[in-house]
Design a protein around this motif. Structure first.
Motif, PDB file in Angstrom:
ATOM      1  N   ARG A 108     -19.089   1.556 -19.920  1.00  0.00           N
ATOM      2  CA  ARG A 108     -20.145   1.476 -18.908  1.00  0.00           C
ATOM      3  C   ARG A 108     -19.538   0.979 -17.603  1.00  0.00           C
ATOM      4  NH1 ARG A 108     -21.828  -3.741 -17.968  1.00  0.00           N
ATOM      5  NH2 ARG A 108     -23.701  -2.979 -16.934  1.00  0.00           N
ATOM      6  N   LEU A 109     -20.044   1.488 -16.491  1.00  0.00           N
ATOM      7  CA  LEU A 109     -19.599   1.047 -15.176  1.00  0.00           C
ATOM      8  C   LEU A 109     -20.575   0.005 -14.656  1.00  0.00           C
ATOM      9  CD1 LEU A 109     -17.588   1.381 -12.824  1.00  0.00           C
ATOM     10  CD2 LEU A 109     -19.148   3.090 -11.861  1.00  0.00           C
ATOM     11  N   LYS A 110     -20.058  -1.153 -14.341  1.00  0.00           N
ATOM     12  CA  LYS A 110     -20.897  -2.249 -13.854  1.00  0.00           C
ATOM     13  C   LYS A 110     -21.466  -1.903 -12.484  1.00  0.00           C
ATOM     14  CE  LYS A 110     -20.762  -7.260 -13.062  1.00  0.00           C
ATOM     15  NZ  LYS A 110     -19.886  -8.464 -13.071  1.00  0.00           N
ATOM     16  N   GLY A 111     -22.754  -2.174 -12.307  1.00  0.00           N
ATOM     17  CA  GLY A 111     -23.390  -1.957 -11.017  1.00  0.00           C
ATOM     18  C   GLY A 111     -23.880  -0.549 -10.777  1.00  0.00           C
ATOM     19  N   ALA A 112     -23.826   0.311 -11.802  1.00  0.00           N
ATOM     20  CA  ALA A 112     -24.258   1.702 -11.648  1.00  0.00           C
ATOM     21  C   ALA A 112     -25.207   2.072 -12.780  1.00  0.00           C
ATOM     22  CB  ALA A 112     -23.057   2.644 -11.651  1.00  0.00           C
ATOM     23  N   ARG A 113     -26.015   3.105 -12.564  1.00  0.00           N
ATOM     24  CA  ARG A 113     -26.786   3.707 -13.644  1.00  0.00           C
ATOM     25  C   ARG A 113     -25.846   4.615 -14.426  1.00  0.00           C
ATOM     26  NH1 ARG A 113     -32.362   3.370 -12.567  1.00  0.00           N
ATOM     27  NH2 ARG A 113     -32.667   1.480 -11.321  1.00  0.00           N
ATOM     28  N   ASN A 114     -25.772   4.415 -15.733  1.00  0.00           N
ATOM     29  CA  ASN A 114     -24.806   5.142 -16.552  1.00  0.00           C
ATOM     30  C   ASN A 114     -25.477   6.284 -17.311  1.00  0.00           C
ATOM     31  OD1 ASN A 114     -21.923   3.557 -16.825  1.00  0.00           O
ATOM     32  ND2 ASN A 114     -23.591   2.176 -16.274  1.00  0.00           N
ATOM     33  N   ILE A 115     -24.984   7.497 -17.054  1.00  0.00           N
ATOM     34  CA  ILE A 115     -25.464   8.708 -17.724  1.00  0.00           C
ATOM     35  C   ILE A 115     -24.339   9.238 -18.603  1.00  0.00           C
ATOM     36  CG2 ILE A 115     -26.291  11.074 -17.397  1.00  0.00           C
ATOM     37  CD1 ILE A 115     -27.344  10.238 -14.674  1.00  0.00           C
ATOM     38  N   TYR A 116     -24.693   9.705 -19.809  1.00  0.00           N
ATOM     39  CA  TYR A 116     -23.694  10.225 -20.740  1.00  0.00           C
ATOM     40  C   TYR A 116     -24.083  11.646 -21.150  1.00  0.00           C
ATOM     41  CZ  TYR A 116     -22.569   5.269 -21.091  1.00  0.00           C
ATOM     42  OH  TYR A 116     -22.239   3.955 -20.795  1.00  0.00           O
ATOM     43  N   THR A 117     -23.119  12.560 -21.094  1.00  0.00           N
ATOM     44  CA  THR A 117     -23.369  13.924 -21.550  1.00  0.00           C
ATOM     45  C   THR A 117     -23.036  14.044 -23.032  1.00  0.00           C
ATOM     46  OG1 THR A 117     -23.014  14.986 -19.404  1.00  0.00           O
ATOM     47  CG2 THR A 117     -22.663  16.337 -21.353  1.00  0.00           C
ATOM     48  N   ILE A 118     -23.983  14.553 -23.785  1.00  0.00           N
ATOM     49  CA  ILE A 118     -23.782  14.902 -25.194  1.00  0.00           C
ATOM     50  C   ILE A 118     -23.963  16.409 -25.293  1.00  0.00           C
ATOM     51  CG2 ILE A 118     -24.575  14.594 -27.568  1.00  0.00           C
ATOM     52  CD1 ILE A 118     -25.652  11.854 -26.750  1.00  0.00           C
ATOM     53  N   HIS A 119     -22.872  17.129 -25.487  1.00  0.00           N
ATOM     54  CA  HIS A 119     -22.940  18.589 -25.485  1.00  0.00           C
ATOM     55  C   HIS A 119     -23.604  19.134 -26.745  1.00  0.00           C
ATOM     56  CE1 HIS A 119     -19.803  17.974 -22.409  1.00  0.00           C
ATOM     57  NE2 HIS A 119     -20.266  19.092 -21.899  1.00  0.00           N
ATOM     58  N   ASP A 120     -23.322  18.507 -27.880  1.00  0.00           N
ATOM     59  CA  ASP A 120     -23.891  18.988 -29.138  1.00  0.00           C
ATOM     60  C   ASP A 120     -23.756  17.894 -30.184  1.00  0.00           C
ATOM     61  OD1 ASP A 120     -21.277  19.186 -30.556  1.00  0.00           O
ATOM     62  OD2 ASP A 120     -20.906  20.828 -29.145  1.00  0.00           O
ATOM     63  N   LEU A 121     -24.328  18.148 -31.359  1.00  0.00           N
ATOM     64  CA  LEU A 121     -24.222  17.223 -32.480  1.00  0.00           C
ATOM     65  C   LEU A 121     -23.504  17.887 -33.656  1.00  0.00           C
ATOM     66  CD1 LEU A 121     -26.200  15.427 -30.849  1.00  0.00           C
ATOM     67  CD2 LEU A 121     -27.269  14.832 -33.001  1.00  0.00           C
ATOM     68  N   VAL A 122     -22.528  18.725 -33.344  1.00  0.00           N
ATOM     69  CA  VAL A 122     -21.803  19.442 -34.389  1.00  0.00           C
ATOM     70  C   VAL A 122     -21.171  18.490 -35.417  1.00  0.00           C
ATOM     71  CG1 VAL A 122     -19.806  20.927 -34.846  1.00  0.00           C
ATOM     72  CG2 VAL A 122     -21.430  21.526 -33.043  1.00  0.00           C
ATOM     73  N   PRO A 123     -20.553  17.356 -35.008  1.00  0.00           N
ATOM     74  CA  PRO A 123     -19.970  16.473 -36.018  1.00  0.00           C
ATOM     75  C   PRO A 123     -20.980  15.932 -37.026  1.00  0.00           C
ATOM     76  CG  PRO A 123     -19.107  15.948 -33.850  1.00  0.00           C
ATOM     77  CD  PRO A 123     -20.245  16.898 -33.628  1.00  0.00           C
ATOM     78  N   LEU A 124     -22.259  15.890 -36.648  1.00  0.00           N
ATOM     79  CA  LEU A 124     -23.292  15.398 -37.556  1.00  0.00           C
ATOM     80  C   LEU A 124     -24.023  16.535 -38.264  1.00  0.00           C
ATOM     81  CD1 LEU A 124     -24.846  12.517 -35.388  1.00  0.00           C
ATOM     82  CD2 LEU A 124     -22.920  12.423 -36.976  1.00  0.00           C
ATOM     83  N   ARG A 125     -24.226  17.659 -37.599  1.00  0.00           N
ATOM     84  CA  ARG A 125     -24.954  18.784 -38.192  1.00  0.00           C
ATOM     85  C   ARG A 125     -24.045  19.669 -39.043  1.00  0.00           C
ATOM     86  NH1 ARG A 125     -26.767  22.648 -35.913  1.00  0.00           N
ATOM     87  NH2 ARG A 125     -28.471  23.054 -37.351  1.00  0.00           N
ATOM     88  N   LEU A 126     -22.810  19.848 -38.629  1.00  0.00           N
ATOM     89  CA  LEU A 126     -21.832  20.618 -39.396  1.00  0.00           C
ATOM     90  C   LEU A 126     -20.592  19.745 -39.596  1.00  0.00           C
ATOM     91  CD1 LEU A 126     -23.535  22.816 -37.582  1.00  0.00           C
ATOM     92  CD2 LEU A 126     -21.787  24.400 -38.422  1.00  0.00           C
ATOM     93  N   PRO A 127     -20.720  18.657 -40.347  1.00  0.00           N
ATOM     94  CA  PRO A 127     -19.624  17.689 -40.443  1.00  0.00           C
ATOM     95  C   PRO A 127     -18.333  18.265 -41.004  1.00  0.00           C
ATOM     96  CG  PRO A 127     -21.299  17.281 -42.122  1.00  0.00           C
ATOM     97  CD  PRO A 127     -21.876  18.288 -41.179  1.00  0.00           C
ATOM     98  N   TYR A 128     -18.439  19.311 -41.788  1.00  0.00           N
ATOM     99  CA  TYR A 128     -17.265  19.938 -42.410  1.00  0.00           C
ATOM    100  C   TYR A 128     -16.480  20.813 -41.440  1.00  0.00           C
ATOM    101  CZ  TYR A 128     -21.338  22.930 -42.826  1.00  0.00           C
ATOM    102  OH  TYR A 128     -22.504  23.604 -42.550  1.00  0.00           O
ATOM    103  N   THR A 129     -16.965  20.948 -40.207  1.00  0.00           N
ATOM    104  CA  THR A 129     -16.264  21.794 -39.239  1.00  0.00           C
ATOM    105  C   THR A 129     -15.495  21.001 -38.193  1.00  0.00           C
ATOM    106  OG1 THR A 129     -18.140  21.936 -37.706  1.00  0.00           O
ATOM    107  CG2 THR A 129     -18.044  23.573 -39.487  1.00  0.00           C
TER     108      THR A 129
END
Length: 392
Positions: free
Chosen positions: A120-141
């Motif tokens: 996190r950057l101190k003093g800023a609003r922190n936004i995070y990009t999550i492109h997909d949930l492949v590690p959780l939905r297709l964990p074997y890939t």
């Protein structure tokens, strides 16, 4: 715009030398040695993990010849660096479950982390990009540590000022695991702007090179490009292609991310009989020329947070065969031929239809750029602007 790197540029490096070390490290992975436990450097690193890391300015004076990196450098007003930032942040999160804090002089109002990172950057609003949930939905890939990945995304969902994602499919996946973040998830989609390619020729000038370098005739080869990993469904694609009745070779462009015995078996067969050709890397102009010159792009992926290769092919008016998984129907719309990603016979039938049906290829080629316009840079910038305004 400020850009933060995590290169091994020592805090003791003279200011005039930071630019030199920066460009010397830009094409290399961080391989610096970690400090030995309980040494002075180790204690200093632990203190910084607790109180926060201070980013140092990397002044870009122009004294270093950097034109060779122009295609890799983002737009920026300031380049900042925290030594070994990303490894340190991952280690700190594994041990404490907390995000690493970074401090910079005159911080921006918004810090947009374009990847899920425990920082996190101190003093800023922190936004995070999550492109997909492949590690959780297709964990074997994927090879991700699933426990670490889940805890990281859960922490982001709890404390991020906003979460950026790139499709309605990804937004739904995020909410299926982390419903409490629903009012802070923004879908901006992604974009592709061929007019910004080197030479502004869309790769047209390179078409003769394709014939000369690779012996390929325009409109007489199929193309797959992207990272070669299990979620790309390359094993089924190659198997389906080898069963298809077509004389057009399949060209595969991309480096093997991690190996699957099934994919390697069919790839080896295709390479041996000459029907499949593999290229690990191509400069951007040549890749764009291949896309434009292909009979069709084949992309029956098992999951995509967005599916940038599909958008790139649509932009150039190249027919696309793809699947209905993830965000691919959103991106391709009515401008693609859809197949069942899990059914090899469906992919085979789709390849044969794309090969033989001239009218279909013409229709898809004409509708592709119209569909791609839904994701042009102007619309992308507008979606980003609305997200940033909502956060502020």
């Amino acid at each position: 715009m400020d850009v933060i790197y995590g290169m091994n540029i020592s805090r003791r490096t003279p200011t005039d030398l930071r630019e030199v070390i920066f460009f010397d490290s830009l094409d290399q992975e961080a391989t610096g040695r970690l400090p030995k436990p309980f040494t002075l450097r180790w204690w200093q690193a632990r203190k910084a993990d607790i109180v926060g890391h201070v980013a140092l300015d990397v002044p870009i004076s122009g004294r270093v010849e950097a034109r060779g990196f122009a295609h890799r450098m983002p737009a920026f007003d300031r380049i900042l660096n925290v030594p070994d930032l990303y490894r340190s942040a991952a280690r700190h999160f594994r041990h404490t479950g907390r995000f690493l804090t970074v401090t910079i002089p005159n911080p921006p109002a918004i810090m947009h982390w374009t990847y899920p990172l425990p920082i996190r950057l101190k003093g800023a609003r922190n936004i995070y990009t999550i492109h997909d949930l492949v590690p959780l939905r297709l964990p074997y890939t994927t090879l991700d540590n699933k426990n670490y990945h889940f805890k990281l995304l859960r922490k982001i969902a709890r404390q991020a000022d906003a979460v950026c994602t790139v499709s309605e499919a990804s937004r739904s996946e995020i909410l299926s695991f982390f419903p409490d973040v629903s009012d802070r998830v923004h879908n901006t989609y992604q974009s592709f702007q061929p007019a910004l390619l080197p030479g502004n020729s869309h790769g047209l000038d390179s078409l003769p090179e394709i014939a000369g370098l690779f012996g390929l005739q325009t409109g007489r080869f199929f193309l797959f490009f992207g990272s070669l990993e299990p979620k790309k469904n390359l094993g089924r694609l190659i198997e389906a292609y080898l069963m298809a009745r077509t004389e057009c070779p399949l060209v595969i462009v991309g480096a093997m991310a991690w190996k699957s015995e099934t994919e390697l078996r069919f790839l080896a067969t295709g390479l041996a009989n000459g029907r499949v050709r593999q290229l690990e890397y191509l400069p951007t102009p040549l890749l764009m020329a291949l896309i434009r010159g292909a009979r069709a792009v084949l992309f029956p992926s098992l999951s995509e947070g967005f599916g940038l290769p599909v958008l790139e092919a649509l932009s150039f008016g190249t027919p696309v065969l793809t699947s209905r998984e993830g965000a691919l129907p959103e991106v391709a719309g009515p401008a693609a031929l859809f197949v069942d990603a899990y059914d090899t016979s469906s992919i085979t039938a789709g390849i044969e239809e794309m090969d033989r049906n001239d009218a279909l290829r013409v229709r898809l080629g004409e509708s592709g750029p119209l569909q791609a316009a839904c994701f042009n840079m102007t619309r992308y910038e507008e979606r980003l602007r609305k997200m940033y305004e909502a956060v502020l």
